[in-house]
Write an enzyme that holds these catalytic residues in place. Structure first.
Site, mmCIF file in Angstrom:
data_model
loop_
_atom_site.group_PDB
_atom_site.id
_atom_site.type_symbol
_atom_site.label_atom_id
_atom_site.label_comp_id
_atom_site.label_asym_id
_atom_site.label_seq_id
_atom_site.Cartn_x
_atom_site.Cartn_y
_atom_site.Cartn_z
ATOM 1 N N LYS A 40 0.836 -1.196 0.000
ATOM 2 C CA LYS A 40 0.000 0.000 0.000
ATOM 3 C C LYS A 40 0.881 1.260 0.000
ATOM 4 O O LYS A 40 2.098 1.167 0.203
ATOM 5 C CB LYS A 40 -0.931 -0.043 1.216
ATOM 6 C CG LYS A 40 -1.948 -1.209 1.160
ATOM 7 C CD LYS A 40 -2.817 -1.221 2.404
ATOM 8 C CE LYS A 40 -3.932 -2.253 2.297
ATOM 9 N NZ LYS A 40 -4.839 -2.204 3.484
ATOM 10 N N TYR A 66 -12.545 -2.693 -3.241
ATOM 11 C CA TYR A 66 -13.110 -2.600 -1.891
ATOM 12 C C TYR A 66 -14.637 -2.500 -1.912
ATOM 13 O O TYR A 66 -15.230 -1.940 -0.982
ATOM 14 C CB TYR A 66 -12.484 -1.411 -1.144
ATOM 15 C CG TYR A 66 -11.069 -1.676 -0.673
ATOM 16 C CD1 TYR A 66 -10.760 -2.798 0.102
ATOM 17 C CD2 TYR A 66 -10.030 -0.791 -0.973
ATOM 18 C CE1 TYR A 66 -9.463 -3.039 0.539
ATOM 19 C CE2 TYR A 66 -8.728 -1.028 -0.531
ATOM 20 C CZ TYR A 66 -8.459 -2.153 0.235
ATOM 21 O OH TYR A 66 -7.172 -2.385 0.681
ATOM 22 N N PHE A 102 -15.388 4.036 7.418
ATOM 23 C CA PHE A 102 -14.017 4.400 7.067
ATOM 24 C C PHE A 102 -13.745 4.337 5.561
ATOM 25 O O PHE A 102 -12.633 4.653 5.120
ATOM 26 C CB PHE A 102 -13.018 3.498 7.807
ATOM 27 C CG PHE A 102 -13.195 2.016 7.534
ATOM 28 C CD1 PHE A 102 -12.684 1.427 6.382
ATOM 29 C CD2 PHE A 102 -13.894 1.222 8.427
ATOM 30 C CE1 PHE A 102 -12.851 0.075 6.128
ATOM 31 C CE2 PHE A 102 -14.063 -0.145 8.179
ATOM 32 C CZ PHE A 102 -13.543 -0.709 7.025
ATOM 33 N N ARG A 142 -2.030 -14.752 3.970
ATOM 34 C CA ARG A 142 -2.806 -14.035 5.002
ATOM 35 C C ARG A 142 -2.122 -14.155 6.361
ATOM 36 O O ARG A 142 -2.077 -13.203 7.140
ATOM 37 C CB ARG A 142 -4.236 -14.588 5.102
ATOM 38 C CG ARG A 142 -5.143 -14.263 3.939
ATOM 39 C CD ARG A 142 -5.595 -12.830 3.900
ATOM 40 N NE ARG A 142 -6.534 -12.451 4.945
ATOM 41 C CZ ARG A 142 -7.169 -11.282 4.974
ATOM 42 N NH1 ARG A 142 -6.975 -10.360 4.020
ATOM 43 N NH2 ARG A 142 -7.999 -10.991 5.947
ATOM 44 N N THR A 158 -5.717 -7.733 10.314
ATOM 45 C CA THR A 158 -6.036 -6.434 9.715
ATOM 46 C C THR A 158 -5.609 -5.278 10.617
ATOM 47 O O THR A 158 -5.077 -4.273 10.142
ATOM 48 C CB THR A 158 -7.557 -6.335 9.456
ATOM 49 O OG1 THR A 158 -7.957 -7.433 8.640
ATOM 50 C CG2 THR A 158 -7.922 -5.021 8.803
ATOM 51 N N ARG A 218 2.404 -6.970 9.088
ATOM 52 C CA ARG A 218 1.720 -5.886 9.814
ATOM 53 C C ARG A 218 2.177 -5.827 11.277
ATOM 54 O O ARG A 218 2.296 -4.739 11.856
ATOM 55 C CB ARG A 218 0.199 -6.073 9.733
ATOM 56 C CG ARG A 218 -0.359 -5.737 8.345
ATOM 57 C CD ARG A 218 -1.784 -6.230 8.203
ATOM 58 N NE ARG A 218 -2.415 -5.806 6.956
ATOM 59 C CZ ARG A 218 -3.563 -6.310 6.508
ATOM 60 N NH1 ARG A 218 -4.202 -7.234 7.201
ATOM 61 N NH2 ARG A 218 -4.074 -5.881 5.374
ATOM 62 N N ASN A 270 -1.917 0.032 7.292
ATOM 63 C CA ASN A 270 -1.441 -1.315 7.592
ATOM 64 C C ASN A 270 -0.577 -1.936 6.498
ATOM 65 O O ASN A 270 -0.443 -3.159 6.405
ATOM 66 C CB ASN A 270 -2.590 -2.225 8.043
ATOM 67 C CG ASN A 270 -3.661 -2.381 6.981
ATOM 68 O OD1 ASN A 270 -3.534 -1.849 5.875
ATOM 69 N ND2 ASN A 270 -4.698 -3.119 7.298
ATOM 70 N N HIS A 328 -1.691 -5.464 1.488
ATOM 71 C CA HIS A 328 -2.963 -6.151 1.229
ATOM 72 C C HIS A 328 -2.695 -7.577 0.799
ATOM 73 O O HIS A 328 -1.734 -7.838 0.082
ATOM 74 C CB HIS A 328 -3.740 -5.432 0.106
ATOM 75 C CG HIS A 328 -4.881 -6.265 -0.422
ATOM 76 N ND1 HIS A 328 -6.118 -6.308 0.193
ATOM 77 C CD2 HIS A 328 -4.953 -7.126 -1.474
ATOM 78 C CE1 HIS A 328 -6.907 -7.147 -0.470
ATOM 79 N NE2 HIS A 328 -6.228 -7.655 -1.483
ATOM 80 N N GLU A 337 -9.635 -10.355 -7.723
ATOM 81 C CA GLU A 337 -8.689 -9.247 -7.609
ATOM 82 C C GLU A 337 -7.586 -9.317 -8.661
ATOM 83 O O GLU A 337 -7.163 -8.293 -9.205
ATOM 84 C CB GLU A 337 -8.082 -9.233 -6.188
ATOM 85 C CG GLU A 337 -9.116 -8.850 -5.137
ATOM 86 C CD GLU A 337 -8.605 -8.995 -3.698
ATOM 87 O OE1 GLU A 337 -7.417 -9.342 -3.505
ATOM 88 O OE2 GLU A 337 -9.398 -8.767 -2.777
HETATM 89 P P1 IDP Z 1 -7.841 -6.950 5.222
HETATM 90 O O1 IDP Z 1 -7.029 -5.918 4.486
HETATM 91 O O2 IDP Z 1 -7.060 -7.552 6.357
HETATM 92 O O3 IDP Z 1 -8.440 -7.982 4.325
HETATM 93 P P2 IDP Z 1 -10.496 -5.747 5.391
HETATM 94 O O4 IDP Z 1 -11.483 -5.945 6.496
HETATM 95 O O5 IDP Z 1 -10.775 -6.405 4.082
HETATM 96 O O6 IDP Z 1 -9.057 -6.192 5.954
HETATM 97 O O7 IDP Z 1 -10.339 -4.189 5.193
HETATM 98 C C1 IDP Z 1 -9.635 -3.697 4.077
HETATM 99 C C2 IDP Z 1 -8.788 -2.556 4.521
HETATM 100 O O8 IDP Z 1 -9.619 -1.484 4.989
HETATM 101 C C3 IDP Z 1 -7.845 -2.829 5.691
HETATM 102 O O9 IDP Z 1 -6.652 -3.477 5.304
HETATM 103 C C4 IDP Z 1 -7.584 -1.428 6.191
HETATM 104 O O10 IDP Z 1 -6.655 -0.740 5.336
HETATM 105 C C5 IDP Z 1 -8.948 -0.770 6.013
HETATM 106 N N1 IDP Z 1 -9.735 -0.869 7.246
HETATM 107 C C6 IDP Z 1 -10.416 -1.947 7.703
HETATM 108 N N2 IDP Z 1 -11.032 -1.669 8.872
HETATM 109 C C7 IDP Z 1 -10.740 -0.382 9.157
HETATM 110 C C8 IDP Z 1 -11.084 0.519 10.236
HETATM 111 O O11 IDP Z 1 -11.795 0.147 11.173
HETATM 112 N N3 IDP Z 1 -10.577 1.773 10.164
HETATM 113 C C9 IDP Z 1 -9.797 2.199 9.148
HETATM 114 N N4 IDP Z 1 -9.447 1.407 8.109
HETATM 115 C C10 IDP Z 1 -9.910 0.142 8.119
HETATM 116 MG MG MG Z 2 -9.911 -7.849 2.848
#
Ligand code: IDP
Ligand code: MG
Length: 161
Positions: free
Chosen positions: A20, A60, A68, A96, A102, A113, A123, A126, A137
């Site tokens: 990212k 997304y 968010f 993963r 996450t 992470r 974070n 991805h 994707e």
């Molecule tokens: P992942 O990246 O671990 O699969 P997802 O739930 O798919 O997690 O969320 C995608 C991305 O959205 C996360 O990697 C993070 O960058 C962002 N994100 C998820 N939850 C939050 C939050 O509560 N606050 C801010 N950003 C978030």
């Molecule tokens: Mg995800």
């Protein structure tokens, strides 16, 4: 026979990994690539780009109703990203685990992470979360001719085929 067939199809499993914008800014691209290479996965696609908003909104799509979401799109378009496709046995689930939770505060030390980030909104990386997600994707980010089929001379040592 069937066991060999299952092993071979597993070895061709692919996932999408992205560094990212914060990961690029922090010079973590090489380190992240190295972790996947050392694990034994095979790099079959890689490019750097400013993520188009249209692609991000598809990527997304499932999160579009989250509070968010606007900040997430802003973050993901704040600078270039490095998008990769990695191939190998069980790569979706294993990557993963390598990426970690996450929320970096929950991500274990030793994960990307867990080692390099503090906050869920930055974070670093991805990883696709399922086989179907990975396929969707990869098609979203790459043209077919941007993915390389190549044979690794050490395949029998690292990828269990
Ligand atoms: P992942 O990246 O671990 O699969 P997802 O739930 O798919 O997690 O969320 C995608 C991305 O959205 C996360 O990697 C993070 O960058 C962002 N994100 C998820 N939850 C939050 C939050 O509560 N606050 C801010 N950003 C978030
Ligand atoms: Mg995800």
């Amino acid at each position: 026979h069937s066991r060999a067939a299952a092993g071979n199809s597993g070895a061709k499993e692919r996932t999408l990994i992205a560094v990212k914008p914060d990961g690029v800014q922090r010079r973590l691209v090489g380190h992240i690539v190295q972790r996947f290479e050392q694990k034994g996965f095979k790099l079959v696609g890689l490019k750097m780009l400013k993520a188009p908003e249209e692609v991000l909104s598809q990527h997304y799509h499932d999160l579009r109703k989250k509070p968010f979401y606007p900040l997430l799109l802003h973050y993901m378009s704040s600078g270039p990203v490095v998008i990769m496709v990695w191939e190998g046995h069980n790569v979706v689930s294993t990557s993963r685990k390598m990426v970690g939770d996450t929320n970096p505060a929950e991500a274990h030390p030793g994960t990307i992470r867990g080692d390099f980030s503090l906050h869920i909104s930055r974070n670093v990386v991805h990883a696709s979360d399922s086989l179907e997600g990975a396929q969707r994707e990869i098609q979203l980010w790459f043209n077919r001719n941007e993915l390389m089929d190549w044979d690794s001379c050490d395949q029998s040592n690292v990828s269990h085929v």
